[in-house]
Write a protein that holds these residues in place. Structure first.
Motif, mmCIF file in Angstrom:
data_model
loop_
_atom_site.group_PDB
_atom_site.id
_atom_site.type_symbol
_atom_site.label_atom_id
_atom_site.label_comp_id
_atom_site.label_asym_id
_atom_site.label_seq_id
_atom_site.Cartn_x
_atom_site.Cartn_y
_atom_site.Cartn_z
ATOM 1 N N LEU A 1 -19.742 -12.078 112.962
ATOM 2 C CA LEU A 1 -19.413 -11.718 111.874
ATOM 3 C C LEU A 1 -19.547 -10.281 111.617
ATOM 4 O O LEU A 1 -18.808 -9.626 111.199
ATOM 5 N N GLU A 2 -20.840 -9.925 111.736
ATOM 6 C CA GLU A 2 -21.324 -8.287 111.485
ATOM 7 C C GLU A 2 -20.427 -7.602 112.416
ATOM 8 O O GLU A 2 -19.941 -6.532 111.756
ATOM 9 N N LYS A 3 -20.247 -7.884 113.356
ATOM 10 C CA LYS A 3 -19.558 -6.817 114.397
ATOM 11 C C LYS A 3 -18.054 -6.783 113.660
ATOM 12 O O LYS A 3 -17.349 -5.709 113.700
ATOM 13 N N LEU A 4 -17.378 -7.874 113.459
ATOM 14 C CA LEU A 4 -16.162 -8.028 112.991
ATOM 15 C C LEU A 4 -15.996 -7.216 111.622
ATOM 16 O O LEU A 4 -14.997 -6.526 111.345
ATOM 17 N N SER A 5 -16.908 -7.450 110.856
ATOM 18 C CA SER A 5 -16.958 -6.694 109.637
ATOM 19 C C SER A 5 -17.044 -5.109 109.610
ATOM 20 O O SER A 5 -16.564 -4.402 109.104
ATOM 21 N N ARG A 6 -18.208 -4.799 110.490
ATOM 22 C CA ARG A 6 -18.433 -3.341 110.878
ATOM 23 C C ARG A 6 -17.029 -2.722 111.363
ATOM 24 O O ARG A 6 -16.869 -1.443 111.195
ATOM 25 N N CYS A 7 -16.228 -3.517 112.179
ATOM 26 C CA CYS A 7 -15.134 -2.746 112.823
ATOM 27 C C CYS A 7 -14.196 -2.583 112.083
ATOM 28 O O CYS A 7 -13.464 -1.376 111.993
ATOM 29 N N GLY A 8 -13.987 -3.089 110.817
ATOM 30 C CA GLY A 8 -13.128 -2.786 109.702
ATOM 31 C C GLY A 8 -11.502 -3.168 110.180
ATOM 32 O O GLY A 8 -10.558 -2.652 109.412
ATOM 33 N N ALA A 9 -11.117 -3.700 111.379
ATOM 34 C CA ALA A 9 -9.819 -3.787 111.805
ATOM 35 C C ALA A 9 -9.237 -4.924 111.025
ATOM 36 O O ALA A 9 -7.952 -5.144 111.345
ATOM 37 N N PHE A 10 -9.875 -5.992 110.678
ATOM 38 C CA PHE A 10 -9.408 -7.126 110.167
ATOM 39 C C PHE A 10 -9.789 -7.626 108.833
ATOM 40 O O PHE A 10 -11.095 -7.285 108.383
ATOM 41 N N VAL A 11 -9.100 -8.358 107.898
ATOM 42 C CA VAL A 11 -9.569 -8.931 106.671
ATOM 43 C C VAL A 11 -10.389 -10.195 107.117
ATOM 44 O O VAL A 11 -9.639 -10.937 107.577
ATOM 45 N N LEU A 12 -11.548 -10.418 106.836
ATOM 46 C CA LEU A 12 -12.119 -11.707 107.040
ATOM 47 C C LEU A 12 -12.024 -12.800 105.842
ATOM 48 O O LEU A 12 -12.435 -12.249 104.851
ATOM 49 N N ILE A 13 -11.658 -13.739 106.158
ATOM 50 C CA ILE A 13 -11.315 -14.801 105.086
ATOM 51 C C ILE A 13 -12.202 -15.886 105.270
ATOM 52 O O ILE A 13 -12.316 -16.586 106.714
ATOM 53 N N LEU A 14 -12.695 -16.589 104.444
ATOM 54 C CA LEU A 14 -13.519 -18.095 104.477
ATOM 55 C C LEU A 14 -12.442 -19.281 103.893
ATOM 56 O O LEU A 14 -11.991 -18.818 102.778
ATOM 57 N N VAL A 15 -12.047 -19.901 104.590
ATOM 58 C CA VAL A 15 -11.314 -21.079 104.207
ATOM 59 C C VAL A 15 -12.030 -22.264 104.511
ATOM 60 O O VAL A 15 -11.963 -22.954 105.390
ATOM 61 N N THR A 16 -12.459 -22.895 103.009
ATOM 62 C CA THR A 16 -13.207 -24.212 103.264
ATOM 63 C C THR A 16 -12.967 -25.168 102.341
ATOM 64 O O THR A 16 -12.479 -24.958 101.314
ATOM 65 N N LYS A 17 -12.951 -26.539 102.789
ATOM 66 C CA LYS A 17 -12.416 -27.669 101.663
ATOM 67 C C LYS A 17 -13.750 -28.312 101.202
ATOM 68 O O LYS A 17 -14.656 -28.391 102.108
ATOM 69 N N GLY A 18 -13.740 -28.612 100.102
ATOM 70 C CA GLY A 18 -14.933 -29.617 99.425
ATOM 71 C C GLY A 18 -15.360 -29.171 98.062
ATOM 72 O O GLY A 18 -14.154 -28.483 97.518
ATOM 73 N N SER A 19 -16.432 -29.624 97.609
ATOM 74 C CA SER A 19 -16.829 -29.222 96.156
ATOM 75 C C SER A 19 -16.986 -27.749 96.046
ATOM 76 O O SER A 19 -17.605 -27.015 96.786
ATOM 77 N N MET A 20 -16.438 -27.171 94.961
ATOM 78 C CA MET A 20 -16.459 -25.690 94.722
ATOM 79 C C MET A 20 -18.062 -25.399 94.463
ATOM 80 O O MET A 20 -18.487 -24.406 95.314
ATOM 81 N N LEU A 21 -18.574 -26.043 93.723
ATOM 82 C CA LEU A 21 -20.331 -25.497 93.708
ATOM 83 C C LEU A 21 -20.993 -25.745 94.746
ATOM 84 O O LEU A 21 -21.854 -24.778 95.207
ATOM 85 N N ASP A 22 -20.675 -26.808 95.577
ATOM 86 C CA ASP A 22 -21.537 -27.271 96.825
ATOM 87 C C ASP A 22 -21.071 -26.190 98.044
ATOM 88 O O ASP A 22 -22.069 -25.517 98.532
ATOM 89 N N GLN A 23 -19.904 -25.997 97.976
ATOM 90 C CA GLN A 23 -19.673 -24.972 99.255
ATOM 91 C C GLN A 23 -19.970 -23.496 98.606
ATOM 92 O O GLN A 23 -20.475 -22.733 99.590
ATOM 93 N N GLN A 24 -20.120 -23.038 97.466
ATOM 94 C CA GLN A 24 -20.567 -21.868 97.021
ATOM 95 C C GLN A 24 -22.002 -21.722 97.212
ATOM 96 O O GLN A 24 -22.452 -20.575 97.967
ATOM 97 N N ARG A 25 -22.689 -22.800 97.374
ATOM 98 C CA ARG A 25 -24.263 -22.704 97.448
ATOM 99 C C ARG A 25 -24.580 -22.724 98.693
ATOM 100 O O ARG A 25 -25.562 -21.882 99.209
ATOM 101 N N LYS A 26 -23.591 -23.335 99.639
ATOM 102 C CA LYS A 26 -23.971 -23.274 101.023
ATOM 103 C C LYS A 26 -23.970 -21.971 101.664
ATOM 104 O O LYS A 26 -24.525 -21.446 102.444
ATOM 105 N N LEU A 27 -22.673 -21.374 101.135
ATOM 106 C CA LEU A 27 -22.317 -19.947 101.638
ATOM 107 C C LEU A 27 -23.368 -19.022 101.159
ATOM 108 O O LEU A 27 -23.905 -17.967 101.842
ATOM 109 N N GLU A 28 -23.979 -19.175 99.969
ATOM 110 C CA GLU A 28 -25.198 -18.305 99.577
ATOM 111 C C GLU A 28 -26.277 -18.445 100.404
ATOM 112 O O GLU A 28 -27.172 -17.546 100.700
ATOM 113 N N ARG A 29 -26.396 -19.424 100.580
ATOM 114 C CA ARG A 29 -27.840 -19.914 101.475
ATOM 115 C C ARG A 29 -27.663 -19.481 102.738
ATOM 116 O O ARG A 29 -28.759 -18.992 103.406
#
Length: 232
Positions: free
Chosen positions: A113-141
């Motif tokens: 992900l760091e390489k893809l983000s650094r190259c800047g050639a693509f927009v990177l999107i996270l698409v996940t299903k589940g509880s809003m708060l739970d998924q947000q906290r996992k992403l932060e952790r």
């Protein structure tokens, strides 16, 4: 298949693609069945729990708390409301433990992900299903949030979900690559709307997410997350 000049956006599933999730649910289910062993054999308890989950899906959706409520409901049903309050308390504690999943990135995820983000050639999107708060906290952790240009936490993943996200961000389906471990939720819907799929199977899959796999000209199966770098 090289996609560098074909796609403009890469979307990623989260659970069991970026970090482990299902093994924690499997462990809780094992302990749940052991707690209720006096009310039925292991297979019976699992079957009833899955039926309850499917029945509750429309109202409760996905995630740890939905699973917890389904466990408690199943315990009451299989015991004919005779399960002791102490066991209900234990089941509740098991369910709450799912809200503290460590979300440690799987091998190769952070580096890729760091390489893809650094190259800047693509927009990177996270698409996940589940509880809003739970998924947000996992992403932060996980420490991975900084790599994504856009995050979508949805109630389900179907063709309309992906079309809505693409429309919001201004991309055509043919400009999207979806990366995930669930053929049913991550891969098939994107192929059906004209996008590309990078399927990375995980070692365990929730029963509800199992689906028949097939070969497709816009689909590639990867063994490791780091192989994504060679694809794009």
């Amino acid at each position: 298949m090289i996609l560098k000049n074909k796609i403009k956006a890469i979307a990623f599933d989260a659970d069991d693609t970026l970090w482990e999730n299902q093994p924690f649910f499997d462990e809780v289910e094992d302990r749940f069945c052991l707690l209720l062993s006096e009310y039925g054999e292991d297979g019976y308890i699992r079957e009833q729990l899955f039926k309850t989950e499917m029945k509750n899906m429309e109202e409760l959706g996905y995630g740890g708390m939905a699973f917890t409520l389904s466990m408690i409901e199943t315990a009451l049903e299989v015991s004919e409301n005779r399960v002791p309050a102490g066991k209900i308390s234990e089941i509740y504690a098991l369910g709450r433990s799912l809200l503290r999943i460590p979300a440690v990135p799987l091998e190769g995820v952070a580096e890729t992900l760091e390489k893809l983000s650094r190259c800047g050639a693509f927009v990177l999107i996270l698409v996940t299903k589940g509880s809003m708060l739970d998924q947000q906290r996992k992403l932060e952790r996980s420490g991975l949030k900084r790599f994504f240009n856009h995050v979508e936490i949805v109630s389900d993943k179907d063709e309309n979900t992906y079309l809505r996200i693409l429309d919001l961000l201004g991309f055509k389906p043919s400009e999207l690559l979806m990366v995930g471990n669930s053929f049913k939720s991550d891969i098939a819907p994107v192929l059906q709307i004209g996008g590309y799929g990078a399927y990375i199977p995980f070692r365990t899959t929730w029963q509800h997410e199992k689906a028949e796999e097939y070969v497709h000209p816009r689909l590639v199966r990867l063994e490791r997350f780091s192989e994504l770098g060679e694809l794009v």
